[in-house]
Enzyme design. Structure first.
Site, PDB file in Angstrom:
ATOM      1  N   LYS A   1       4.981  -6.224  32.666  1.00 60.01           N
ATOM      2  CA  LYS A   1       4.701  -6.103  31.226  1.00 60.01           C
ATOM      3  C   LYS A   1       4.468  -7.470  30.591  1.00 60.01           C
ATOM      4  O   LYS A   1       3.707  -7.600  29.629  1.00 60.01           O
ATOM      5  CB  LYS A   1       5.829  -5.345  30.522  1.00 60.01           C
ATOM      6  CG  LYS A   1       5.878  -3.855  30.889  1.00 60.01           C
ATOM      7  CD  LYS A   1       4.597  -3.122  30.504  1.00 60.01           C
ATOM      8  CE  LYS A   1       4.703  -1.615  30.686  1.00 60.01           C
ATOM      9  NZ  LYS A   1       3.476  -0.896  30.331  1.00 60.01           N
TER      10      LYS A   1
ATOM     11  N   SER B   1      11.083  10.235  27.388  1.00 59.39           N
ATOM     12  CA  SER B   1       9.836  10.636  28.053  1.00 59.39           C
ATOM     13  C   SER B   1      10.195  10.955  29.507  1.00 59.39           C
ATOM     14  O   SER B   1      11.374  11.019  29.859  1.00 59.39           O
ATOM     15  CB  SER B   1       8.814   9.486  28.006  1.00 59.39           C
ATOM     16  OG  SER B   1       9.213   8.456  28.878  1.00 59.39           O
TER      17      SER B   1
ATOM     18  N   SER C   1       6.134  -3.291  26.499  1.00 57.47           N
ATOM     19  CA  SER C   1       7.537  -2.865  26.396  1.00 57.47           C
ATOM     20  C   SER C   1       8.300  -4.042  25.798  1.00 57.47           C
ATOM     21  O   SER C   1       7.866  -5.192  25.940  1.00 57.47           O
ATOM     22  CB  SER C   1       8.082  -2.566  27.793  1.00 57.47           C
ATOM     23  OG  SER C   1       9.493  -2.509  27.775  1.00 57.47           O
TER      24      SER C   1
ATOM     25  N   TYR D   1       9.453  -4.774  36.805  1.00 60.30           N
ATOM     26  CA  TYR D   1       8.823  -4.106  35.654  1.00 60.30           C
ATOM     27  C   TYR D   1       8.577  -5.115  34.527  1.00 60.30           C
ATOM     28  O   TYR D   1       7.489  -5.157  33.948  1.00 60.30           O
ATOM     29  CB  TYR D   1       9.728  -2.968  35.179  1.00 60.30           C
ATOM     30  CG  TYR D   1       9.219  -2.241  33.950  1.00 60.30           C
ATOM     31  CD1 TYR D   1       8.086  -1.437  34.021  1.00 60.30           C
ATOM     32  CD2 TYR D   1       9.876  -2.360  32.732  1.00 60.30           C
ATOM     33  CE1 TYR D   1       7.619  -0.768  32.898  1.00 60.30           C
ATOM     34  CE2 TYR D   1       9.422  -1.695  31.599  1.00 60.30           C
ATOM     35  CZ  TYR D   1       8.292  -0.894  31.691  1.00 60.30           C
ATOM     36  OH  TYR D   1       7.824  -0.238  30.574  1.00 60.30           O
TER      37      TYR D   1
ATOM     38  N   ASP E   1      -7.152   8.888  38.182  1.00 59.26           N
ATOM     39  CA  ASP E   1      -6.129   7.974  38.678  1.00 59.26           C
ATOM     40  C   ASP E   1      -6.651   6.581  38.347  1.00 59.26           C
ATOM     41  O   ASP E   1      -7.624   6.114  38.956  1.00 59.26           O
ATOM     42  CB  ASP E   1      -5.959   8.162  40.190  1.00 59.26           C
ATOM     43  CG  ASP E   1      -4.912   7.234  40.790  1.00 59.26           C
ATOM     44  OD1 ASP E   1      -4.592   6.209  40.154  1.00 59.26           O
ATOM     45  OD2 ASP E   1      -4.417   7.531  41.884  1.00 59.26           O
ATOM     46  N   VAL E   2      -6.018   5.931  37.391  1.00 58.00           N
ATOM     47  CA  VAL E   2      -6.570   4.663  36.898  1.00 58.00           C
ATOM     48  C   VAL E   2      -6.467   3.531  37.911  1.00 58.00           C
ATOM     49  O   VAL E   2      -7.019   2.457  37.704  1.00 58.00           O
ATOM     50  CB  VAL E   2      -5.922   4.230  35.553  1.00 58.00           C
ATOM     51  CG1 VAL E   2      -6.369   5.119  34.415  1.00 58.00           C
ATOM     52  CG2 VAL E   2      -4.400   4.169  35.651  1.00 58.00           C
TER      53      VAL E   2
HETATM   54  N1  LIG Z   1       9.950   5.398  28.041  1.00 54.17           N
HETATM   55  C1  LIG Z   1      10.347   4.175  27.744  1.00 54.17           C
HETATM   56  O1  LIG Z   1      11.567   3.922  27.536  1.00 54.17           O
HETATM   57  C2  LIG Z   1       9.323   3.072  27.597  1.00 54.17           C
HETATM   58  C3  LIG Z   1       9.734   1.894  26.973  1.00 54.17           C
HETATM   59  C4  LIG Z   1       8.821   0.864  26.830  1.00 54.17           C
HETATM   60  C5  LIG Z   1       7.524   0.998  27.295  1.00 54.17           C
HETATM   61  N2  LIG Z   1       7.153   2.154  27.913  1.00 54.17           N
HETATM   62  C6  LIG Z   1       5.756   2.231  28.407  1.00 54.17           C
HETATM   63  O2  LIG Z   1       5.136   3.336  27.788  1.00 54.17           O
HETATM   64  C7  LIG Z   1       4.063   3.816  28.611  1.00 54.17           C
HETATM   65  C8  LIG Z   1       4.152   5.331  28.731  1.00 54.17           C
HETATM   66  O3  LIG Z   1       5.347   5.668  29.404  1.00 54.17           O
HETATM   67  P1  LIG Z   1       6.197   6.973  29.061  1.00 54.17           P
HETATM   68  O4  LIG Z   1       7.523   6.526  28.613  1.00 54.17           O
HETATM   69  O5  LIG Z   1       5.424   7.901  28.206  1.00 54.17           O
HETATM   70  O6  LIG Z   1       6.396   7.568  30.544  1.00 54.17           O
HETATM   71  P2  LIG Z   1       5.850   8.900  31.250  1.00 54.17           P
HETATM   72  O7  LIG Z   1       6.254  10.107  30.476  1.00 54.17           O
HETATM   73  O8  LIG Z   1       6.304   8.787  32.669  1.00 54.17           O
HETATM   74  O9  LIG Z   1       4.273   8.744  31.168  1.00 54.17           O
HETATM   75  C9  LIG Z   1       3.535   7.960  32.064  1.00 54.17           C
HETATM   76  C10 LIG Z   1       2.082   8.434  32.036  1.00 54.17           C
HETATM   77  O10 LIG Z   1       1.326   7.600  32.922  1.00 54.17           O
HETATM   78  C11 LIG Z   1       0.505   8.450  33.722  1.00 54.17           C
HETATM   79  N3  LIG Z   1       0.177   7.838  34.994  1.00 54.17           N
HETATM   80  C12 LIG Z   1       1.028   7.405  35.960  1.00 54.17           C
HETATM   81  N4  LIG Z   1       0.350   6.948  37.012  1.00 54.17           N
HETATM   82  C13 LIG Z   1      -0.974   7.090  36.714  1.00 54.17           C
HETATM   83  C14 LIG Z   1      -2.177   6.819  37.408  1.00 54.17           C
HETATM   84  N5  LIG Z   1      -2.173   6.277  38.625  1.00 54.17           N
HETATM   85  N6  LIG Z   1      -3.345   7.108  36.799  1.00 54.17           N
HETATM   86  C15 LIG Z   1      -3.364   7.651  35.557  1.00 54.17           C
HETATM   87  N7  LIG Z   1      -2.258   7.926  34.854  1.00 54.17           N
HETATM   88  C16 LIG Z   1      -1.086   7.653  35.435  1.00 54.17           C
HETATM   89  C17 LIG Z   1       1.309   9.725  33.900  1.00 54.17           C
HETATM   90  O11 LIG Z   1       0.455  10.833  34.140  1.00 54.17           O
HETATM   91  P3  LIG Z   1       0.143  11.499  35.553  1.00 54.17           P
HETATM   92  O12 LIG Z   1       1.400  11.510  36.354  1.00 54.17           O
HETATM   93  O13 LIG Z   1      -0.333  12.882  35.165  1.00 54.17           O
HETATM   94  O14 LIG Z   1      -0.962  10.692  36.141  1.00 54.17           O
HETATM   95  C18 LIG Z   1       1.936   9.863  32.507  1.00 54.17           C
HETATM   96  O15 LIG Z   1       1.042  10.533  31.651  1.00 54.17           O
HETATM   97  C19 LIG Z   1       4.195   3.056  29.933  1.00 54.17           C
HETATM   98  O16 LIG Z   1       3.255   1.997  29.973  1.00 54.17           O
HETATM   99  C20 LIG Z   1       5.607   2.506  29.889  1.00 54.17           C
HETATM  100  O17 LIG Z   1       5.746   1.326  30.665  1.00 54.17           O
HETATM  101  C21 LIG Z   1       8.021   3.193  28.072  1.00 54.17           C
END
Ligand SMILES: NC(=O)c1ccc[n+]([C@@H]2O[C@H](COP(=O)([O-])OP(=O)(O)OC[C@H]3O[C@@H](n4cnc5c(N)ncnc54)[C@H](OP(=O)(O)O)[C@@H]3O)[C@@H](O)[C@H]2O)c1
Length: 269
Positions: free
Chosen positions: A161, A192, A144, A157, A65-66
């Site tokens: 970012k 995702s 993002s 959010y 947990d980061v």
């Molecule tokens: N999806 C989009 O549209 C989008 C767009 C722009 C930017 N982003 C960015 O992309 C990144 C990845 O997001 P994603 O879209 O892949 O979403 P996601 O599928 O919800 O992935 C989020 C990841 O973060 C991990 N996480 C959450 N809380 C944590 C904690 N306390 N400690 C360690 N790991 C933790 C989760 O794993 P666990 O639950 O197993 O810990 C999961 O692996 C994020 O920074 C997000 O802001 C996403």
């Protein structure tokens, strides 16, 4: 990837249990890297690690947990004892928050900053001793397109970012003398689990966004490309790039467009 440009490199990815982080783990492994997968859901990481290892590289899964300092210290000890150092840190773990700034709670805002900002800083700081002295070392921060422009109903959010973007710029200049590059990758809408995990202000929920999403694999592909080239700033998706440009050149007009696009939905309205 036919060649293996990251052969024998060690890449640590936070949030590697789903979405962009999971896809990035596979993409770096395809490029030849050994991969450290960190997140809270260990079963997911172990499953991903098996897939990564089938690509002929080593994988290490660490439950972390980061937002917890002791977990992050444990993570770095595991990386150090298994691989002896680190070449690329991908700060990817992140969480969304939806609702007007007036309606989100202080606790929600703190939770988002705790993960998106403080944890990124914590993990980076802890990883630096392992990155130092490694030729071509990199920190890749996942931001993002919303870190480049605040949108209505996404202010908490967006602010988190934007903080990532500013930290990335500062860190880049701080670490440049040591040869550690700091890159920013800003995805647009991506398929995702992000929307499932996102927090909503009480009584608020977001409708489906009328934009075509990128796949997590496409984002990961672009990330590895940016990493290979050492590209400092990567903004993904055409609408994302248009948004950043429109905001720079016609901010007033973009305010009006953003207001119309917000399409607010109040669950109890
Ligand atoms: N999806 C989009 O549209 C989008 C767009 C722009 C930017 N982003 C960015 O992309 C990144 C990845 O997001 P994603 O879209 O892949 O979403 P996601 O599928 O919800 O992935 C989020 C990841 O973060 C991990 N996480 C959450 N809380 C944590 C904690 N306390 N400690 C360690 N790991 C933790 C989760 O794993 P666990 O639950 O197993 O810990 C999961 O692996 C994020 O920074 C997000 O802001 C996403």
């Amino acid at each position: 990837m036919k060649t293996r440009p990251f052969k024998e490199r060690v890449v640590l990815i936070t949030g590697a249990s789903s979405g962009i982080g999971l896809a990035a783990a596979k993409a770096y492994a395809q490029a030849g890297a050994h991969v450290v997968l960190a997140a809270r859901r260990l079963n997911r990481l172990e499953e991903a690690a098996r897939e990564v290892e089938s690509l002929g590289v080593r994988a290490l899964s660490v439950r972390c947990d980061v937002t917890r300092g002791e977990d992050v210290e444990h993570l770095m000890r595991e990386v150090s004892s298994t691989f002896g150092g680190l070449d690329v840190l991908v700060n990817n773990a992140g969480l969304g928050l939806y609702g007007p700034l007036e309606s989100i709670s202080e606790e929600q805002l703190r939770q988002v900053f705790e993960l998106n900002v403080f944890a990124l800083w914590r993990v980076t700081r802890a990883a630096l001793p392992l990155l130092r002295g490694r030729k071509g070392a990199q920190v890749v921060n996942v931001s993002s397109v919303l870190g480049h422009r605040g949108l209505p109903l996404l202010g908490g959010y967006c602010a988190s970012k934007a903080a990532v973007n500013a930290m990335t710029e500062s860190l880049r200049t701080e670490l440049a003398p040591e040869g550690i590059r700091v890159l920013l990758v800003s995805p647009g809408l991506t398929e995702s689990e992000f929307r499932e995990h996102r927090m909503n202000a009480r009584g608020w929920a977001q409708q489906a966004v009328p934009l075509k999403a990128m796949s997590a694999e496409q984002v990961a592909h672009e990330m590895v490309r940016a990493s290979l080239r050492g590209r400092r700033d990567t903004i993904l998706t055409l609408p994302g790039r248009i948004m950043v440009l429109a905001n720079r050149f016609v901010p007033g007009l973009f305010d009006r467009i953003a207001h119309r696009m917000a399409n607010p939905v109040k669950k109890d309205a």
